[in-house]
Design a protein around this motif. Structure first.
Motif, PDB file in Angstrom:
ATOM      1  N   ASP A 297       2.682  10.068  -8.387  1.00 23.49           N
ATOM      2  CA  ASP A 297       1.595   9.049  -7.824  1.00 23.49           C
ATOM      3  C   ASP A 297       0.911   8.640  -8.838  1.00 23.49           C
ATOM      4  O   ASP A 297       0.387   7.356  -8.348  1.00 23.49           O
ATOM      5  CB  ASP A 297       0.675  10.469  -7.257  1.00 23.49           C
ATOM      6  CG  ASP A 297       1.144  11.125  -6.076  1.00 23.49           C
ATOM      7  OD1 ASP A 297       2.207  10.632  -5.339  1.00 23.49           O
ATOM      8  OD2 ASP A 297       0.466  11.931  -5.616  1.00 23.49           O
ATOM      9  N   ALA A 298       0.409   9.082  -9.978  1.00 18.11           N
ATOM     10  CA  ALA A 298      -0.161   8.047 -11.112  1.00 18.11           C
ATOM     11  C   ALA A 298       0.281   6.815 -11.348  1.00 18.11           C
ATOM     12  O   ALA A 298      -0.436   5.732 -11.281  1.00 18.11           O
ATOM     13  CB  ALA A 298      -0.339   8.939 -12.201  1.00 18.11           C
ATOM     14  N   TYR A 299       1.505   6.833 -11.622  1.00 16.35           N
ATOM     15  CA  TYR A 299       2.249   5.649 -11.746  1.00 16.35           C
ATOM     16  C   TYR A 299       2.241   4.625 -10.786  1.00 16.35           C
ATOM     17  O   TYR A 299       2.150   3.413 -10.815  1.00 16.35           O
ATOM     18  CB  TYR A 299       3.786   5.742 -12.375  1.00 16.35           C
ATOM     19  CG  TYR A 299       4.509   4.532 -12.917  1.00 16.35           C
ATOM     20  CD1 TYR A 299       4.454   4.273 -14.345  1.00 16.35           C
ATOM     21  CD2 TYR A 299       4.991   3.807 -12.222  1.00 16.35           C
ATOM     22  CE1 TYR A 299       4.998   3.218 -14.869  1.00 16.35           C
ATOM     23  CE2 TYR A 299       5.738   2.597 -12.808  1.00 16.35           C
ATOM     24  CZ  TYR A 299       5.646   2.422 -14.105  1.00 16.35           C
ATOM     25  OH  TYR A 299       6.478   1.460 -14.762  1.00 16.35           O
ATOM     26  N   GLY A 300       2.601   5.368  -9.463  1.00 17.51           N
ATOM     27  CA  GLY A 300       2.644   4.491  -8.116  1.00 17.51           C
ATOM     28  C   GLY A 300       1.324   3.736  -7.927  1.00 17.51           C
ATOM     29  O   GLY A 300       1.307   2.744  -7.592  1.00 17.51           O
ATOM     30  N   LEU A 301       0.345   4.608  -7.976  1.00 18.40           N
ATOM     31  CA  LEU A 301      -0.993   4.146  -7.689  1.00 18.40           C
ATOM     32  C   LEU A 301      -1.427   3.129  -8.568  1.00 18.40           C
ATOM     33  O   LEU A 301      -2.074   1.877  -8.285  1.00 18.40           O
ATOM     34  CB  LEU A 301      -1.987   5.182  -7.634  1.00 18.40           C
ATOM     35  CG  LEU A 301      -1.956   6.072  -6.335  1.00 18.40           C
ATOM     36  CD1 LEU A 301      -2.754   7.379  -6.611  1.00 18.40           C
ATOM     37  CD2 LEU A 301      -2.304   5.379  -5.011  1.00 18.40           C
TER      38      LEU A 301
ATOM     39  N   GLU B 157       0.300   2.335  -4.120  1.00 10.92           N
ATOM     40  CA  GLU B 157       0.556   3.329  -3.243  1.00 10.92           C
ATOM     41  C   GLU B 157       1.093   4.728  -3.927  1.00 10.92           C
ATOM     42  O   GLU B 157       1.153   4.662  -5.125  1.00 10.92           O
ATOM     43  CB  GLU B 157       1.615   2.938  -2.217  1.00 10.92           C
ATOM     44  CG  GLU B 157       2.904   2.836  -2.707  1.00 10.92           C
ATOM     45  CD  GLU B 157       3.862   2.414  -1.505  1.00 10.92           C
ATOM     46  OE1 GLU B 157       3.327   2.484  -0.298  1.00 10.92           O
ATOM     47  OE2 GLU B 157       5.284   2.293  -1.729  1.00 10.92           O
ATOM     48  N   LEU B 158       0.876   5.684  -3.090  1.00  5.98           N
ATOM     49  CA  LEU B 158       1.394   6.974  -3.534  1.00  5.98           C
ATOM     50  C   LEU B 158       2.864   6.760  -4.267  1.00  5.98           C
ATOM     51  O   LEU B 158       3.915   6.011  -4.043  1.00  5.98           O
ATOM     52  CB  LEU B 158       1.673   7.803  -2.463  1.00  5.98           C
ATOM     53  CG  LEU B 158       0.269   8.573  -1.808  1.00  5.98           C
ATOM     54  CD1 LEU B 158       0.846   9.165  -0.562  1.00  5.98           C
ATOM     55  CD2 LEU B 158      -0.540   9.359  -2.790  1.00  5.98           C
ATOM     56  N   GLY B 159       3.023   7.575  -5.239  1.00  6.39           N
ATOM     57  CA  GLY B 159       4.468   7.956  -5.626  1.00  6.39           C
ATOM     58  C   GLY B 159       5.371   8.497  -4.572  1.00  6.39           C
ATOM     59  O   GLY B 159       4.907   8.398  -3.430  1.00  6.39           O
ATOM     60  N   LYS B 160       6.547   8.805  -4.903  1.00  2.05           N
ATOM     61  CA  LYS B 160       7.670   9.332  -3.890  1.00  2.05           C
ATOM     62  C   LYS B 160       8.330  10.608  -4.590  1.00  2.05           C
ATOM     63  O   LYS B 160       9.263  10.361  -5.311  1.00  2.05           O
ATOM     64  CB  LYS B 160       8.405   8.154  -3.349  1.00  2.05           C
ATOM     65  CG  LYS B 160       9.320   8.516  -2.105  1.00  2.05           C
ATOM     66  CD  LYS B 160      10.030   7.330  -1.812  1.00  2.05           C
ATOM     67  CE  LYS B 160      11.090   7.429  -0.730  1.00  2.05           C
ATOM     68  NZ  LYS B 160      11.907   6.404  -0.429  1.00  2.05           N
ATOM     69  N   THR B 161       8.088  11.667  -4.097  1.00  7.94           N
ATOM     70  CA  THR B 161       8.836  13.031  -4.026  1.00  7.94           C
ATOM     71  C   THR B 161       9.336  13.266  -2.614  1.00  7.94           C
ATOM     72  O   THR B 161       8.609  12.961  -1.354  1.00  7.94           O
ATOM     73  CB  THR B 161       8.114  14.115  -4.503  1.00  7.94           C
ATOM     74  OG1 THR B 161       7.603  14.066  -5.810  1.00  7.94           O
ATOM     75  CG2 THR B 161       8.659  15.366  -3.951  1.00  7.94           C
ATOM     76  N   GLU B 162      10.367  13.454  -2.579  1.00  2.45           N
ATOM     77  CA  GLU B 162      11.436  13.691  -1.267  1.00  2.45           C
ATOM     78  C   GLU B 162      12.128  14.781  -1.223  1.00  2.45           C
ATOM     79  O   GLU B 162      12.337  15.148  -2.205  1.00  2.45           O
ATOM     80  CB  GLU B 162      12.051  12.312  -1.028  1.00  2.45           C
ATOM     81  CG  GLU B 162      13.099  12.068  -2.109  1.00  2.45           C
ATOM     82  CD  GLU B 162      13.752  10.509  -1.837  1.00  2.45           C
ATOM     83  OE1 GLU B 162      15.094  10.403  -1.834  1.00  2.45           O
ATOM     84  OE2 GLU B 162      12.841   9.746  -1.749  1.00  2.45           O
TER      85      GLU B 162
ATOM     86  N   THR C 124      12.516  14.148   4.373  1.00  3.90           N
ATOM     87  CA  THR C 124      11.202  14.266   4.346  1.00  3.90           C
ATOM     88  C   THR C 124      10.570  13.930   3.002  1.00  3.90           C
ATOM     89  O   THR C 124      10.908  14.272   1.918  1.00  3.90           O
ATOM     90  CB  THR C 124      10.626  15.848   4.260  1.00  3.90           C
ATOM     91  OG1 THR C 124      11.104  16.237   5.787  1.00  3.90           O
ATOM     92  CG2 THR C 124       9.133  16.147   4.695  1.00  3.90           C
ATOM     93  N   GLN C 125       9.484  12.990   2.913  1.00  8.92           N
ATOM     94  CA  GLN C 125       8.829  12.337   1.898  1.00  8.92           C
ATOM     95  C   GLN C 125       7.304  12.176   1.847  1.00  8.92           C
ATOM     96  O   GLN C 125       6.980  12.242   2.806  1.00  8.92           O
ATOM     97  CB  GLN C 125       9.602  11.015   1.593  1.00  8.92           C
ATOM     98  CG  GLN C 125       9.394   9.968   2.622  1.00  8.92           C
ATOM     99  CD  GLN C 125       9.893   8.669   2.239  1.00  8.92           C
ATOM    100  OE1 GLN C 125      11.013   8.245   2.553  1.00  8.92           O
ATOM    101  NE2 GLN C 125       8.921   7.774   1.696  1.00  8.92           N
ATOM    102  N   GLN C 126       7.046  11.708   0.432  1.00  7.82           N
ATOM    103  CA  GLN C 126       5.613  11.181   0.486  1.00  7.82           C
ATOM    104  C   GLN C 126       5.735   9.884   1.270  1.00  7.82           C
ATOM    105  O   GLN C 126       6.758   9.186   1.367  1.00  7.82           O
ATOM    106  CB  GLN C 126       5.238  11.065  -0.906  1.00  7.82           C
ATOM    107  CG  GLN C 126       4.890  12.463  -1.312  1.00  7.82           C
ATOM    108  CD  GLN C 126       4.288  12.137  -3.016  1.00  7.82           C
ATOM    109  OE1 GLN C 126       4.982  11.977  -3.872  1.00  7.82           O
ATOM    110  NE2 GLN C 126       2.963  12.034  -3.092  1.00  7.82           N
ATOM    111  N   SER C 127       4.549   9.318   1.921  1.00  4.10           N
ATOM    112  CA  SER C 127       4.525   8.200   2.469  1.00  4.10           C
ATOM    113  C   SER C 127       4.277   6.942   1.525  1.00  4.10           C
ATOM    114  O   SER C 127       3.249   6.636   1.233  1.00  4.10           O
ATOM    115  CB  SER C 127       3.496   8.058   3.527  1.00  4.10           C
ATOM    116  OG  SER C 127       3.393   6.942   4.071  1.00  4.10           O
ATOM    117  N   SER C 128       5.494   6.561   0.981  1.00  7.49           N
ATOM    118  CA  SER C 128       5.783   5.758   0.261  1.00  7.49           C
ATOM    119  C   SER C 128       6.844   4.850   0.072  1.00  7.49           C
ATOM    120  O   SER C 128       7.917   5.370   0.714  1.00  7.49           O
ATOM    121  CB  SER C 128       5.666   6.001  -1.336  1.00  7.49           C
ATOM    122  OG  SER C 128       5.891   5.216  -2.385  1.00  7.49           O
TER     123      SER C 128
END
Length: 318
Positions: A100-104, A109-114, A182-186
């Motif tokens: 999340d930190a790098y993506g934002l 936008e959010l990072g992506k854990t899936e 199923t993932q974070q919305s990114s």
């Protein structure tokens, strides 16, 4: 009376896509290279639309913005999860996603854990899951030298397998595999390697080597599997993962079961079978390929029939 929210998703054509979304699920697909169905999505690149009931025609994005009570007034600017079905006729690029930190900071936008549930897989199908480099220097050198066979870690897969893919994990879904993700919305993806393949215009797709080096977890660490199983009525509930991003479960229904909400709301995807869900004495038919949300305020429901379901609830890392 609060009702389930049933969705029509958005198809995404991909260079690696095929026809399994039609062949396995009966969906209408736009081409023979359809790679993804964004089934429950509020992402700007493919928001799903409510297909029936009070909110018919509205997108999940609009509901998140205009009806926060449906989601328990969960904090955050964006609906946090995205459910997809992916059909990899050929292999996806070798890629990695930021946290999340790098993506934002870098993508806005959010990072992506899936995570992946393998719906279907050809014999000997495999994924890339992790790498063999022990240091960032070695990782960088092997990328620039094109030593992919030495760098990448391959794992054979079969239907029913589950993989948790945290941000920072080098990965690729191989050819001949269909998964529910199923993932974070990114939608932020950094490509490490794309097999030098070209699109219909004869162009290679861009790579993101420096970003990949920045965000990859080195050395690779396999997440510890969870997979707790309990029996509730006529339903077997298997918990695959339960963390700050999401809880993901498999529900195998063989009869009739009353279930209770365990999160602010629940995302539900029917992978096999048919039956029904009863909410406040109203019965809704369920068939293979149905996707819906049980909003906040639906605290109990009854499942009937013979069904295989993947269900998820949001975590607290918003």
């Amino acid at each position: 009376m609060i009702q389930p929210l049933f969705f029509t998703g958005v198809m995404q054509e991909k260079i690696w896509g095929g026809t399994n979304l039609r062949d396995l699920f009966g969906y209408d697909i736009p081409s023979e290279h359809t790679g993804e169905l964004w089934a429950i999505s509020a992402h700007k690149n493919g928001p799903a639309t409510v297909s029936q009931g009070e909110y018919k025609g509205q997108t999940l994005t609009e509901l998140w913005d205009q009806h926060p009570e449906l989601f328990g007034h969960q904090p955050g600017d964006v609906f946090p999860l995205l459910t997809k079905i992916l059909d990899a006729q050929t292999a996806l690029s070798v890629q990695v996603h930021p946290d999340d930190a790098y993506g934002l900071k870098h993508e806005g936008e959010l990072g992506k854990t899936e995570c992946w549930y393998v719906i279907d897989a050809e014999d000997q199908a495999e994924i890339v899951f992790g790498h063999h480099a022990k240091t960032k220097e070695a990782f960088t050198e092997m990328i620039h030298a094109g030593e992919w066979d030495q760098l990448l870690r391959y794992v054979k897969v079969k239907p029913g397998d589950f993989f948790y893919v945290p941000s920072g994990t080098v990965h690729a879904i191989g050819g001949g595999i269909t998964i529910l993700e199923t993932q974070q919305s990114s939608d932020t993806t950094y490509r490490v390697y794309d097999y030098d393949r070209k699109d219909e215009a004869g162009q290679t797709r861009p790579l993101h080597i420096q970003q990949s080096i920045d965000v990859t977890t080195i050395p690779h660490v396999d997440p510890k599997p969870m997979q707790n199983v309990v029996k509730q009525g006529d339903t077997e509930i298997k918990t695959f993962v339960d963390n700050e991003f999401f809880k993901v479960e498999e529900w195998v229904v063989d009869g009739e079961t009353i279930l209770k909400a365990s999160g602010l709301y629940t995302l539900v995807s029917v992978l096999k079978g048919e039956g029904s869900i009863i909410v406040d004495s109203t019965s809704y038919p369920l068939t293979k390929g149905t996707h819906f949300i049980l909003p906040h305020g639906i605290n109990e429901w009854t499942l009937k029939g013979h069904l295989q379901i993947i269900a998820s609830t949001p975590g607290e890392n918003i």
